[in-house]
Write an enzyme that holds these catalytic residues in place. Structure first.
Site, PDB file in Angstrom:
ATOM      1  CG  HIS A  33      52.316  39.160  40.206  1.00 15.14           C
ATOM      2  ND1 HIS A  33      53.555  39.587  40.635  1.00 15.14           N
ATOM      3  CD2 HIS A  33      51.414  39.656  41.081  1.00 15.14           C
ATOM      4  CE1 HIS A  33      53.394  40.299  41.737  1.00 15.14           C
ATOM      5  NE2 HIS A  33      52.118  40.369  42.030  1.00 15.14           N
ATOM      6  CG  ASP A  92      43.902  41.234  43.094  1.00 16.59           C
ATOM      7  OD1 ASP A  92      43.663  41.230  44.308  1.00 16.59           O
ATOM      8  OD2 ASP A  92      44.657  42.060  42.551  1.00 16.59           O
TER       9      ASP A  92
HETATM   10  N1  ACO Z   1      45.876  37.892  30.498  1.00 12.03           N
HETATM   11  C1  ACO Z   1      46.389  37.715  29.254  1.00 12.03           C
HETATM   12  N2  ACO Z   1      47.612  38.139  28.872  1.00 12.03           N
HETATM   13  C2  ACO Z   1      48.366  38.753  29.787  1.00 12.03           C
HETATM   14  C3  ACO Z   1      47.910  38.954  31.106  1.00 12.03           C
HETATM   15  C4  ACO Z   1      46.623  38.501  31.444  1.00 12.03           C
HETATM   16  N3  ACO Z   1      46.108  38.689  32.663  1.00 12.03           N
HETATM   17  N4  ACO Z   1      48.875  39.596  31.794  1.00 12.03           N
HETATM   18  C5  ACO Z   1      49.898  39.789  30.947  1.00 12.03           C
HETATM   19  N5  ACO Z   1      49.585  39.280  29.731  1.00 12.03           N
HETATM   20  C6  ACO Z   1      50.429  39.294  28.541  1.00 12.03           C
HETATM   21  C7  ACO Z   1      50.457  40.678  27.920  1.00 12.03           C
HETATM   22  O1  ACO Z   1      49.413  40.847  26.989  1.00 12.03           O
HETATM   23  C8  ACO Z   1      51.817  40.696  27.273  1.00 12.03           C
HETATM   24  O2  ACO Z   1      51.721  39.994  26.070  1.00 12.03           O
HETATM   25  P1  ACO Z   1      52.622  40.420  24.805  1.00 12.03           P
HETATM   26  O3  ACO Z   1      54.046  40.217  25.232  1.00 12.03           O
HETATM   27  O4  ACO Z   1      52.159  39.471  23.751  1.00 12.03           O
HETATM   28  O5  ACO Z   1      52.309  41.851  24.534  1.00 12.03           O
HETATM   29  C9  ACO Z   1      52.670  39.881  28.240  1.00 12.03           C
HETATM   30  O6  ACO Z   1      51.768  39.040  28.956  1.00 12.03           O
HETATM   31  C10 ACO Z   1      53.432  40.732  29.238  1.00 12.03           C
HETATM   32  O7  ACO Z   1      52.521  41.640  29.830  1.00 12.03           O
HETATM   33  P2  ACO Z   1      52.995  42.925  30.615  1.00 12.03           P
HETATM   34  O8  ACO Z   1      51.843  43.873  30.718  1.00 12.03           O
HETATM   35  O9  ACO Z   1      54.252  43.478  30.016  1.00 12.03           O
HETATM   36  O10 ACO Z   1      53.364  42.308  32.026  1.00 12.03           O
HETATM   37  P3  ACO Z   1      53.609  43.151  33.329  1.00 12.03           P
HETATM   38  O11 ACO Z   1      54.534  42.402  34.178  1.00 12.03           O
HETATM   39  O12 ACO Z   1      53.997  44.530  32.957  1.00 12.03           O
HETATM   40  O13 ACO Z   1      52.140  43.250  33.962  1.00 12.03           O
HETATM   41  C11 ACO Z   1      50.204  42.780  35.211  1.00 12.03           C
HETATM   42  C12 ACO Z   1      51.726  42.586  35.087  1.00 12.03           C
HETATM   43  C13 ACO Z   1      49.881  44.283  35.131  1.00 12.03           C
HETATM   44  C14 ACO Z   1      49.757  42.248  36.545  1.00 12.03           C
HETATM   45  C15 ACO Z   1      49.518  42.027  34.060  1.00 12.03           C
HETATM   46  O14 ACO Z   1      49.794  40.652  34.168  1.00 12.03           O
HETATM   47  C16 ACO Z   1      48.018  42.267  34.022  1.00 12.03           C
HETATM   48  O15 ACO Z   1      47.569  43.219  33.403  1.00 12.03           O
HETATM   49  N6  ACO Z   1      47.204  41.382  34.676  1.00 12.03           N
HETATM   50  C17 ACO Z   1      45.762  41.555  34.760  1.00 12.03           C
HETATM   51  C18 ACO Z   1      45.423  42.482  35.886  1.00 12.03           C
HETATM   52  C19 ACO Z   1      45.709  41.857  37.234  1.00 12.03           C
HETATM   53  O16 ACO Z   1      45.296  40.756  37.531  1.00 12.03           O
HETATM   54  N7  ACO Z   1      46.369  42.648  38.096  1.00 12.03           N
HETATM   55  C20 ACO Z   1      46.622  42.221  39.485  1.00 12.03           C
HETATM   56  C21 ACO Z   1      48.068  41.895  39.702  1.00 12.03           C
HETATM   57  S1  ACO Z   1      48.310  41.358  41.370  1.00 12.03           S
HETATM   58  C22 ACO Z   1      48.235  42.773  42.265  1.00 12.03           C
HETATM   59  O17 ACO Z   1      48.603  43.805  41.860  1.00 12.03           O
HETATM   60  C23 ACO Z   1      47.672  42.702  43.595  1.00 12.03           C
END
Ligand code: ACO
Length: 400
Positions: A278, A336
């Site tokens: 998140h 979620d």
């Molecule tokens: N599983 C594994 N690794 C993850 C996950 C995950 N669910 N989420 C983030 N990371 C990692 C990324 O790969 C990245 O790694 P890196 O630095 O080695 O490249 C690091 O964490 C940062 O990720 P970002 O995408 O920059 O984080 P951001 O804050 O932009 O994204 C998000 C947040 C989109 C929610 C992300 O965590 C994600 O894609 N989660 C999965 C989808 C999800 O569950 N979305 C629902 C969010 S809650 C809502 O909107 C209601």
């Protein structure tokens, strides 16, 4: 001569050393002051209008929560009764909306269909020309009341069934389940659906709330703003993750396979855990905790083996995420992750999970629209330009 812009030509995007200063994804950018919602992402805390999500989940209904979000205070019993009655009075869709719902191709994702149907309902509003902020509350009551009718009708028509007309003697949550399944739900199901709507109702300046506010800030109409929110919510990185989380548990298939799947897909860096991570929470999402309890209860009491299996897989995968990703990198399971198992136990098709999120989140979108536009300034950020300037123009026939 072709040239690149110098940093001082775009100094709003550069730091003291002349380097681009980019907040990719608008991370930690504060676009306004607000009194709607506070997230303490390091201590698993969430408040709507100052009330903790735990208290609201335990004591409030969705109707009461929407009132709180829009009008800034918990309603008295009479205020709640009047507000609830207005919602009940507005549930019916015009016949023309059912015609459009029947026309939408059956292979359309329900979120895309919801976007179309919501927009069409806006076309039928006799007061659609009234764009001012003063008209938003009445339009919001009307659309918030209608979204469950639209979602249920879309789901039934997609499934080859006739839509079930709304009933005004049932609560918002109960009526939705009634229209979806064609039979009155149990108290337990009503309470679980209502709880899920409270948990999903609001969450500060997330991507879909921002989309709503961006559209609203141009002084566009209420329906356009909400359709913008629906579009943003659909994506798997946002609201679409609740659907993806259950698909992921199904893909894992058995408790025995969780560790291997995690190793191959997540530790390898190939994929992300859906329903984890998140932008704001770097600790456990408090909504996930509440959903998890309900998922557990359904797993133990529903008597449906599939629900128990999904719960067991989710539980083990969460242990791995919490022990590894959350502990070290703040990537913890989110709202979620667990909600889909609650919906699954209520026999709701997986692709309807994000539309249910929208049924709830319209409350938050509306609250932000009301607040932002009441002291409006058009949303208009900048980009740091890396391209060329003053290129020589070549006529089309002379281009190589
Ligand atoms: N599983 C594994 N690794 C993850 C996950 C995950 N669910 N989420 C983030 N990371 C990692 C990324 O790969 C990245 O790694 P890196 O630095 O080695 O490249 C690091 O964490 C940062 O990720 P970002 O995408 O920059 O984080 P951001 O804050 O932009 O994204 C998000 C947040 C989109 C929610 C992300 O965590 C994600 O894609 N989660 C999965 C989808 C999800 O569950 N979305 C629902 C969010 S809650 C809502 O909107 C209601």
């Amino acid at each position: 001569m072709p040239r690149k812009p110098t940093p001082d030509m775009q100094k709003w995007c550069v730091d003291e050393k002349g380097q681009p200063r980019i907040n990719k994804g608008a991370e930690n950018v504060c676009v306004d002051e607000s009194e709607i919602c506070f997230i303490d992402g390091f201590h698993s805390k969430l408040y709507y209008r100052g009330y903790s999500i735990e208290d609201l989940a335990q004591h409030s209904t969705f109707e009461e929560t929407a009132y709180l979000l829009w009008f800034g205070k918990l309603p008295t019993r009479n205020e709640l009764k009047e507000f609830d009655q207005k919602l009940r009075d507005n549930r019916e869709l015009p016949e023309a909306a059912y015609d459009v719902i029947r026309e939408i191709p059956k292979d359309t994702h329900p979120m895309e269909a919801l976007r179309t149907a919501t927009s069409f309902v806006g076309n039928l509003d006799p007061e659609k020309q009234k764009l001012g902020i003063e008209y938003v509350p009445s339009k919001a009551i009307s659309l918030t009341a209608k979204l469950p009718t639209i979602v249920a009708a879309l789901a039934r028509v997609k499934d080859g069934k006739e839509p079930v007309k709304p009933r005004s003697d049932l609560s918002h949550a109960s009526n939705f389940l009634y229209m979806l399944h064609g039979e009155e739900p149990s108290e337990e199901w009503t309470r679980s659906m209502d709880l899920s709507l409270v948990l999903y109702a609001e969450h500060e300046m997330n991507a879909s709330a921002f989309s709503t506010v961006v559209v609203g800030s141009t002084l566009s109409d209420y329906y356009s703003a909400i359709v913008g929110g629906i579009g943003a919510l659909r994506g798997p990185l946002h609201g679409g993750a609740n659907e993806e989380a259950v698909k992921q548990f199904n893909e894992i298939g058995s408790l025995d396979n969780v560790d291997k799947w995690y190793q191959e897909n997540i530790l390898s860096g190939k994929r992300r855990v859906m329903g984890a991570g998140h932008r704001v929470y770097k600790s456990y999402d408090p909504r996930a905790r509440i959903f998890r309890e309900h998922a557990k209860r359904f797993a133990e009491t529903s008597g449906i083996p599939e629900v128990k299996k999904l719960y067991d897989i989710a539980f083990r995968l969460e242990e791995l995420v919490m022990g590894q990703l959350c502990e070290t990198r703040g990537i913890c399971t989110n709202v979620d992750y667990w909600s889909g198992i609650v919906y699954y136990a209520m026999n709701i098709p997986i692709e309807q999970y994000t539309p249910i999120f929208a049924i709830a989140r319209i409350a938050g979108w509306t609250a932000h629209l009301l607040e932002y536009v009441s002291r409006n300034r058009i949303v208009r950020p900048r980009l740091y330009y890396k391209g060329m300037l003053d290129l020589e123009y070549t006529l089309v026939d002379k281009r190589g």
